[in-house]
Write an enzyme that holds these catalytic residues in place. Sequence first.
Site, PDB file in Angstrom:
ATOM      1  N   CYS A   1      -0.433   6.528   8.083  1.00 17.29           N
ATOM      2  CA  CYS A   1      -0.932   5.720   6.963  1.00 17.29           C
ATOM      3  C   CYS A   1       0.267   5.194   6.185  1.00 17.29           C
ATOM      4  CB  CYS A   1      -1.903   6.523   6.090  1.00 17.29           C
ATOM      5  SG  CYS A   1      -1.188   7.983   5.303  1.00 17.29           S
TER       6      CYS A   1
ATOM      7  N   ASN B   1       1.597   8.948   3.890  1.00 18.85           N
ATOM      8  CA  ASN B   1       1.523  10.243   4.591  1.00 18.85           C
ATOM      9  C   ASN B   1       1.254  11.395   3.622  1.00 18.85           C
ATOM     10  OD1 ASN B   1       3.682  12.341   6.690  1.00 18.85           O
ATOM     11  ND2 ASN B   1       1.530  11.947   6.938  1.00 18.85           N
TER      12      ASN B   1
ATOM     13  N   CYS C   1      -2.222  11.239   1.999  1.00 15.69           N
ATOM     14  CA  CYS C   1      -3.693  11.278   1.880  1.00 15.69           C
ATOM     15  C   CYS C   1      -4.375  11.171   3.248  1.00 15.69           C
ATOM     16  CB  CYS C   1      -4.207  10.174   0.960  1.00 15.69           C
ATOM     17  SG  CYS C   1      -3.680  10.357  -0.756  1.00 15.69           S
ATOM     18  N   ARG C   2      -4.466   9.945   3.779  1.00  9.17           N
ATOM     19  CA  ARG C   2      -5.285   9.732   4.981  1.00  9.17           C
ATOM     20  C   ARG C   2      -4.706  10.373   6.231  1.00  9.17           C
ATOM     21  NH1 ARG C   2      -5.271   3.419   4.189  1.00  9.17           N
ATOM     22  NH2 ARG C   2      -3.218   4.058   3.434  1.00  9.17           N
ATOM     23  N   SER C   3      -3.431  10.120   6.523  1.00  4.13           N
ATOM     24  CA  SER C   3      -2.902  10.631   7.804  1.00  4.13           C
ATOM     25  C   SER C   3      -2.746  12.159   7.843  1.00  4.13           C
ATOM     26  CB  SER C   3      -1.618   9.909   8.231  1.00  4.13           C
ATOM     27  OG  SER C   3      -0.586  10.081   7.302  1.00  4.13           O
TER      28      SER C   3
ATOM     29  N   ASP D   1      -7.842   3.405   1.407  1.00  7.04           N
ATOM     30  CA  ASP D   1      -6.849   4.234   0.725  1.00  7.04           C
ATOM     31  C   ASP D   1      -7.503   4.899  -0.479  1.00  7.04           C
ATOM     32  OD1 ASP D   1      -4.735   5.277  -0.609  1.00  7.04           O
ATOM     33  OD2 ASP D   1      -3.499   3.473  -0.500  1.00  7.04           O
TER      34      ASP D   1
HETATM   35  P1  4NP Z   1      -1.978   7.345   2.004  1.00  6.95           P
HETATM   36  O1  4NP Z   1      -2.245   7.018   0.456  1.00  6.95           O
HETATM   37  O2  4NP Z   1      -1.317   6.101   2.586  1.00  6.95           O
HETATM   38  O3  4NP Z   1      -3.334   7.574   2.528  1.00  6.95           O
HETATM   39  O4  4NP Z   1      -1.074   8.548   2.040  1.00  6.95           O
HETATM   40  C1  4NP Z   1      -1.247   6.544  -0.416  1.00  6.95           C
HETATM   41  C2  4NP Z   1      -0.395   7.425  -1.006  1.00  6.95           C
HETATM   42  C3  4NP Z   1       0.561   6.965  -1.889  1.00  6.95           C
HETATM   43  C4  4NP Z   1       0.662   5.633  -2.170  1.00  6.95           C
HETATM   44  C5  4NP Z   1      -0.182   4.742  -1.559  1.00  6.95           C
HETATM   45  C6  4NP Z   1      -1.130   5.200  -0.672  1.00  6.95           C
HETATM   46  N1  4NP Z   1       1.636   5.159  -3.096  1.00  6.95           N
HETATM   47  O5  4NP Z   1       1.659   3.966  -3.367  1.00  6.95           O
HETATM   48  O6  4NP Z   1       2.430   5.962  -3.602  1.00  6.95           O
END
Ligand code: 4NP
Length: 148
Positions: A3, A6, A8-10, A119
């Site tokens: 994602c 790294n 949340c989703r992944s 997200d």
């Molecule tokens: P992820 O979510 O891509 O599912 O891990 C996010 C985590 C952090 C951020 C964006 C998306 N950020 O902008 O910090």
Amino acid sequence: MVCLGNICRSPMADGILRKKVNDLNLAVAVDSAGTAGYHIGEKPDPRMRQTARSFGVDIEGLRSRQFSRQDFKDFDLIYAMDKSNLKNILSLAESESDRQKVKLILNELYPGQDKEVPDPYYGGEQGFIEVYTMLDQATDIIIKQITK
Ligand code: 4NP
């Protein structure tokens, strides 16, 4: 599983697939990464850890790392959570064989529809539960494919 951050989703996708692979005693390596480096070294987001725990999945030991070209050498299948991740992963591919490894994870569940795992970072708790549910369903299909 890849994602953006790294955290949340992944990590959730990684934890769910890892658990299924372990439960079935499959010799399959599972890992996750983010296309961005903002959160390198961090644990998954506390809200994602809580959701994982509530569904009996342990992601406490995971730490964020950034996706790199080496991942094309180390893995046979690379699942992107959304189209932006997909584009960023493909921009690092060096061959047709690299490109063929990369898929949008929800195309396993909804073939050809190019749906994205949303997200959940800026939203509420329900978003994390929805992410879990989508990834649980998609990883069931992945397990079926790699064991057939
Ligand atoms: P992820 O979510 O891509 O599912 O891990 C996010 C985590 C952090 C951020 C964006 C998306 N950020 O902008 O910090």
